[in-house]
Design an enzyme around this catalytic site. Structure first.
Site, PDB file in Angstrom:
ATOM      1  N   ARG A  26     -54.336 -53.324 -27.733  1.00 43.12           N
ATOM      2  CA  ARG A  26     -54.912 -53.642 -26.418  1.00 43.12           C
ATOM      3  C   ARG A  26     -56.280 -54.311 -26.534  1.00 43.12           C
ATOM      4  NH1 ARG A  26     -53.510 -48.048 -23.169  1.00 43.12           N
ATOM      5  NH2 ARG A  26     -51.478 -48.733 -22.512  1.00 43.12           N
ATOM      6  N   HIS A  64     -44.281 -39.024 -22.571  1.00 43.44           N
ATOM      7  CA  HIS A  64     -43.375 -39.027 -23.715  1.00 43.44           C
ATOM      8  C   HIS A  64     -41.918 -38.890 -23.284  1.00 43.44           C
ATOM      9  CE1 HIS A  64     -42.286 -39.587 -27.788  1.00 43.44           C
ATOM     10  NE2 HIS A  64     -41.357 -38.672 -27.591  1.00 43.44           N
ATOM     11  N   PHE A  76     -43.446 -49.189 -30.562  1.00 48.12           N
ATOM     12  CA  PHE A  76     -42.638 -49.132 -29.337  1.00 48.12           C
ATOM     13  C   PHE A  76     -41.844 -50.413 -29.065  1.00 48.12           C
ATOM     14  CE2 PHE A  76     -46.926 -49.578 -27.116  1.00 48.12           C
ATOM     15  CZ  PHE A  76     -46.695 -50.787 -26.475  1.00 48.12           C
ATOM     16  N   HIS A  77     -42.119 -51.467 -29.837  1.00 47.01           N
ATOM     17  CA  HIS A  77     -41.248 -52.632 -29.652  1.00 47.01           C
ATOM     18  C   HIS A  77     -39.926 -52.477 -30.398  1.00 47.01           C
ATOM     19  CE1 HIS A  77     -44.664 -54.439 -27.658  1.00 47.01           C
ATOM     20  NE2 HIS A  77     -43.830 -55.363 -27.211  1.00 47.01           N
ATOM     21  N   TYR A  84     -37.387 -40.871 -23.455  1.00 45.40           N
ATOM     22  CA  TYR A  84     -35.995 -40.402 -23.560  1.00 45.40           C
ATOM     23  C   TYR A  84     -35.209 -40.750 -22.298  1.00 45.40           C
ATOM     24  CZ  TYR A  84     -38.041 -38.331 -27.588  1.00 45.40           C
ATOM     25  OH  TYR A  84     -38.724 -38.198 -28.768  1.00 45.40           O
TER      26      TYR A  84
HETATM   27 FE1  HAS Z   1     -42.628 -42.972 -29.729  1.00 50.04          FE
HETATM   28  C1  HAS Z   1     -45.945 -43.584 -29.039  1.00 50.04           C
HETATM   29  C2  HAS Z   1     -43.485 -40.226 -31.546  1.00 50.04           C
HETATM   30  C3  HAS Z   1     -39.290 -42.198 -30.187  1.00 50.04           C
HETATM   31  C4  HAS Z   1     -41.760 -45.201 -27.266  1.00 50.04           C
HETATM   32  N1  HAS Z   1     -43.663 -44.166 -28.421  1.00 50.04           N
HETATM   33  C5  HAS Z   1     -45.025 -44.298 -28.312  1.00 50.04           C
HETATM   34  C6  HAS Z   1     -45.328 -45.254 -27.303  1.00 50.04           C
HETATM   35  C7  HAS Z   1     -44.138 -45.680 -26.771  1.00 50.04           C
HETATM   36  C8  HAS Z   1     -43.095 -45.000 -27.494  1.00 50.04           C
HETATM   37  C9  HAS Z   1     -43.945 -46.651 -25.639  1.00 50.04           C
HETATM   38  O1  HAS Z   1     -45.906 -38.442 -31.913  1.00 50.04           O
HETATM   39  C10 HAS Z   1     -46.720 -45.736 -26.953  1.00 50.04           C
HETATM   40  C11 HAS Z   1     -47.311 -45.042 -25.785  1.00 50.04           C
HETATM   41  C12 HAS Z   1     -48.670 -45.591 -25.520  1.00 50.04           C
HETATM   42  O2  HAS Z   1     -48.781 -46.649 -24.906  1.00 50.04           O
HETATM   43  O3  HAS Z   1     -49.654 -45.011 -25.986  1.00 50.04           O
HETATM   44  N2  HAS Z   1     -41.585 -41.527 -30.741  1.00 50.04           N
HETATM   45  C13 HAS Z   1     -42.139 -40.514 -31.441  1.00 50.04           C
HETATM   46  C14 HAS Z   1     -41.083 -39.722 -32.049  1.00 50.04           C
HETATM   47  C15 HAS Z   1     -39.896 -40.276 -31.659  1.00 50.04           C
HETATM   48  C16 HAS Z   1     -40.224 -41.398 -30.822  1.00 50.04           C
HETATM   49  C17 HAS Z   1     -41.245 -38.517 -32.929  1.00 50.04           C
HETATM   50  N3  HAS Z   1     -40.868 -43.588 -28.914  1.00 50.04           N
HETATM   51  C18 HAS Z   1     -39.623 -43.131 -29.235  1.00 50.04           C
HETATM   52  C19 HAS Z   1     -38.645 -43.791 -28.414  1.00 50.04           C
HETATM   53  C20 HAS Z   1     -39.336 -44.644 -27.583  1.00 50.04           C
HETATM   54  C21 HAS Z   1     -40.737 -44.497 -27.911  1.00 50.04           C
HETATM   55  C22 HAS Z   1     -37.167 -43.536 -28.463  1.00 50.04           C
HETATM   56  C23 HAS Z   1     -38.854 -45.543 -26.519  1.00 50.04           C
HETATM   57  C24 HAS Z   1     -37.631 -45.637 -26.104  1.00 50.04           C
HETATM   58  N4  HAS Z   1     -44.388 -42.099 -30.217  1.00 50.04           N
HETATM   59  C25 HAS Z   1     -44.512 -40.951 -30.935  1.00 50.04           C
HETATM   60  C26 HAS Z   1     -45.916 -40.558 -30.965  1.00 50.04           C
HETATM   61  C27 HAS Z   1     -46.626 -41.510 -30.249  1.00 50.04           C
HETATM   62  C28 HAS Z   1     -45.632 -42.467 -29.793  1.00 50.04           C
HETATM   63  C29 HAS Z   1     -46.506 -39.386 -31.607  1.00 50.04           C
HETATM   64  C30 HAS Z   1     -48.127 -41.539 -29.982  1.00 50.04           C
HETATM   65  C31 HAS Z   1     -48.831 -42.199 -31.069  1.00 50.04           C
HETATM   66  C32 HAS Z   1     -50.267 -42.459 -30.738  1.00 50.04           C
HETATM   67  O4  HAS Z   1     -51.106 -42.214 -31.611  1.00 50.04           O
HETATM   68  O5  HAS Z   1     -50.624 -42.936 -29.651  1.00 50.04           O
HETATM   69  C33 HAS Z   1     -38.511 -39.737 -32.013  1.00 50.04           C
HETATM   70  O6  HAS Z   1     -37.768 -39.512 -30.845  1.00 50.04           O
HETATM   71  C34 HAS Z   1     -37.776 -40.638 -32.961  1.00 50.04           C
HETATM   72  C35 HAS Z   1     -36.507 -40.001 -33.501  1.00 50.04           C
HETATM   73  C36 HAS Z   1     -35.593 -41.063 -34.011  1.00 50.04           C
HETATM   74  C37 HAS Z   1     -34.921 -41.032 -35.165  1.00 50.04           C
HETATM   75  C38 HAS Z   1     -34.070 -42.213 -35.555  1.00 50.04           C
HETATM   76  C39 HAS Z   1     -32.581 -41.976 -35.402  1.00 50.04           C
HETATM   77  C40 HAS Z   1     -31.820 -43.238 -35.644  1.00 50.04           C
HETATM   78  C41 HAS Z   1     -30.731 -43.642 -34.934  1.00 50.04           C
HETATM   79  C42 HAS Z   1     -30.080 -44.951 -35.265  1.00 50.04           C
HETATM   80  C43 HAS Z   1     -28.946 -44.752 -36.229  1.00 50.04           C
HETATM   81  C44 HAS Z   1     -28.368 -46.050 -36.657  1.00 50.04           C
HETATM   82  C45 HAS Z   1     -27.053 -46.310 -36.739  1.00 50.04           C
HETATM   83  C46 HAS Z   1     -26.636 -47.669 -37.159  1.00 50.04           C
HETATM   84  C47 HAS Z   1     -26.007 -45.317 -36.404  1.00 50.04           C
HETATM   85  C48 HAS Z   1     -34.981 -39.878 -36.087  1.00 50.04           C
HETATM   86  C49 HAS Z   1     -30.131 -42.821 -33.861  1.00 50.04           C
HETATM   87  C50 HAS Z   1     -25.763 -47.658 -38.384  1.00 50.04           C
HETATM   88  C51 HAS Z   1     -25.375 -49.067 -38.659  1.00 50.04           C
HETATM   89  C52 HAS Z   1     -24.173 -49.445 -39.187  1.00 50.04           C
HETATM   90  C53 HAS Z   1     -23.863 -50.879 -39.379  1.00 50.04           C
HETATM   91  C54 HAS Z   1     -23.150 -48.506 -39.626  1.00 50.04           C
END
Ligand code: HAS
Length: 544
Positions: free
Chosen positions: A428, A213, A365-366, A217
């Site tokens: 998968r 995990h 994850f995409h 980050y």
């Molecule tokens: Fe995830 C599974 C939970 C973030 C990647 N994740 C995966 C897998 C990958 C992955 C590769 O709890 C699959 C692994 C595998 O093969 O089995 N993930 C989370 C959580 C977050 C999270 C809680 N993941 C990521 C990030 C990844 C990533 C980042 C890659 C870089 N994930 C999971 C969980 C699994 C999981 C379980 C397992 C599930 C299972 O059953 O197998 C958090 O970090 C997310 C927090 C993010 C936010 C969003 C903030 C938004 C932002 C953008 C703001 C936009 C702006 C634009 C400013 C709260 C910062 C404004 C636009 C204007 C025009 C003004």
């Protein structure tokens, strides 16, 4: 330094190109169309998927991050890295990747990027993976060493913000990588060489997710470095809250690692209490991303209003949408709103039972690593390559278009895959090769999402061609004009922060690292010790 950063980033992009070309095969598989049978160089769906996952998620990211997170903090601290050592790590990394590639290309390690035992791949794969990780740690170690020297030479000074964010990322990776290092070096390499007869799959998975995990980050934070440090400048403004940026990185250092069990909610043999503790910590690690969403959006709004932007949302039109670097990164941010929301669903134990191991997960994850991170890195290359080479960006309009195509392609892919996941279609799975009656069962209610997934694969293929034309055109097409090469777009802070006590406290990254280490021991020892006391050994299924 420029040449080194260029080699790291371009090598990463070359590996990405190979990995990306496997993508349409996977997308078409999920549309029920089997292209694998026409690919004589691929022995199986799993070989293609291993290439895709390993090259895109592990190899590309590591090279690119080592390139930028060595170069950028060194420039921010006005220091020079030890180039001899840095080239050594680059060649060591290449060596590791070649070993792993020999195993994967020979179909001797089609174990996917998670390489769960008891599937057993060739030792070359594990040794290569270990060398890749070790090389990245050497790069990180060098950055931490440079920064520690800078602190000694500048007593009482606060680390400049971009260097701060980069060093915090490396500290986090130092801690995060412990799990995979132990898994591969202590268990998988000896087992794959036949020196030990069996391995404990549950222990191996736990060690894998210890790293698995926080590695997300390790991919995401360099993108955040760019969003905080460069986007405000590119938008024509300043960082509205530098302390908030520092706080986000300090929090990531503290709570990125002790969360791995949220990948193992369905694994038997781990107490629910610890799964719930990891779940709560996962919700905490979402907080710095929410701070980032607020803070980066505020910096962009500030910049747009300086240019006369008005209204609740009309100011958005004043942002520099013709700048490919800016556009790619803001599209990456938008995708992450959905990626993050999906992550919170995954992290919620009771909801994860619905989506775990379904197509939902690749959907998630995409739009995290595949878009928020990769599209940000694309955006960075649009200033970085001209900066490093002294050559103008080839066809900026094509660069903007490539970013939009990538964004749209990934959003459509994610929609299709999340939807398929909710209909129970597994991840998968080589579903396109199933007998027609079985495929029909899958496709029964899923024609629309399956079609969306297939179409997205084609959109992404076009986006990749556009992007690589821009990269190749920049590297080999244009004349060098070193004097007019763009500078690194470091942003200024809206207000000085050096006097703030909170900023001074957060500057003690060694202390934060030690606290993070203690938290990790606290939440992992009670999980791992019982596994060591009563191991569940399995001999393994040899794939080579
Ligand atoms: Fe995830 C599974 C939970 C973030 C990647 N994740 C995966 C897998 C990958 C992955 C590769 O709890 C699959 C692994 C595998 O093969 O089995 N993930 C989370 C959580 C977050 C999270 C809680 N993941 C990521 C990030 C990844 C990533 C980042 C890659 C870089 N994930 C999971 C969980 C699994 C999981 C379980 C397992 C599930 C299972 O059953 O197998 C958090 O970090 C997310 C927090 C993010 C936010 C969003 C903030 C938004 C932002 C953008 C703001 C936009 C702006 C634009 C400013 C709260 C910062 C404004 C636009 C204007 C025009 C003004």
């Amino acid at each position: 330094e420029k040449k080194l950063a260029l080699y790291y980033t371009v090598t990463g992009l070359i590996f990405l190109l190979v990995g990306v070309l496997m993508g349409p095969l996977q997308a078409l598989n999920y549309a029920g169309i089997d292209i694998y049978k026409y690919m004589p160089f691929l022995k199986s769906y799993y070989q293609g998927l291993t290439l895709h996952g390993v090259l895109n998620a592990l190899v590309f990211t590591t090279y690119f991050i080592c390139g930028i997170l060595l170069y950028i903090p060194a420039r921010d601290l006005k220091l020079r890295p030890n180039l001899g050592f840095a080239w050594f790590t680059y060649w060591l990394m290449n060596f590791g990747v070649v070993l792993a590639a020999i195993a994967i290309l020979g179909n001797n390690a089609s174990v996917l990027y998670t390489f769960y035992p008891p599937l057993k791949g060739s030792p070359l794969f594990y040794i290569g993976a270990a060398i890749l990780v070790a090389s990245s740690l050497l790069v990180g170690g060098q950055v931490i060493y440079m920064w520690t020297g800078w602190k000694k030479a500048n007593p009482g000074k606060i680390t400049p913000v971009t260097a701060y964010m980069s060093v915090a990322t490396w500290f986090m990776w130092m801690l995060a990588s412990l799990g995979i290092v132990v898994e591969v070096v202590v268990y998988l390499i000896p087992w794959s060489l036949g020196w030990t007869p069996a391995v404990d799959p549950l222990l191996a998975r736990t060690l894998f997710w210890f790293t698995g995990h926080p590695i997300v980050y390790f991919w995401l934070l360099p993108a955040y470095v760019s969003w905080y440090a460069f986007i405000p400048n590119q938008a024509g403004g300043k960082i509205v809250s530098e302390p908030l940026a520092r706080l986000a990185f300090a929090m990531f250092l503290l709570v990125s690692v002790p969360v791995g069990l949220h990948h193992q909610f369905t694994d038997p043999g781990i107490s629910n209490l610890w799964k719930i503790i990891h779940m709560v910590l996962t919700f905490m690690v979402a907080v710095p991303s929410m701070l980032t969403a607020f803070s980066v959006a505020a910096s962009m709004e500030y910049a747009a209003r300086l240019k006369g932007g008005k209204g609740l949302t009309k100011w958005i039109a004043k942002l520099p949408w013709n700048n490919p670097s800016f556009t790619a990164q803001v599209l990456a941010m938008i995708s992450f709103i959905f990626g993050g929301a999906g992550g919170i669903v995954n992290a919620s134990m009771s909801l994860d039972y619905v989506v775990h191991n379904t197509a939902w997960i690749p959907g998630h994850f995409h739009i995290t690593v595949g878009t928020a991170v990769t599209l940000t890195f694309f955006g960075m290359t649009f200033w970085l390559l001209p900066h490093l080479t002294g050559k103008k960006l080839f066809n900026p309009k094509l660069a903007v278009a490539s970013a939009w195509w990538w964004f749209v392609g990934m959003m459509v892919f994610a929609l299709g895959m999340h939807w398929e996941g909710l209909l129970g279609i597994p991840r998968r799975a080589h579903i396109s090769a199933l007998p027609v009656e079985l495929l029909d069962q899958y496709a029964k209610n899923a024609q629309i999402p399956m079609a969306l997934t297939g179409i997205s694969g084609m959109i992404l293929l076009i986006a990749s061609i556009m992007y690589y034309v821009v990269v190749a055109g920049t590297l080999w097409g244009n004349q060098r004009d070193v004097k007019n090469a763009p500078e690194i777009p470091f942003s200024e802070s809206l207000a000085p922060v050096d006097h703030r006590k909170s900023v001074r406290v957060m500057d003690n990254l060694w202390v934060l690292f030690l606290i993070a280490f203690v938290i990790v021991l606290g939440v992992y020892l009670p999980v791992i010790v019982p596994m060591l006391q009563s191991p569940n050994l399995v001999p393994g299924m040899r794939l080579w």
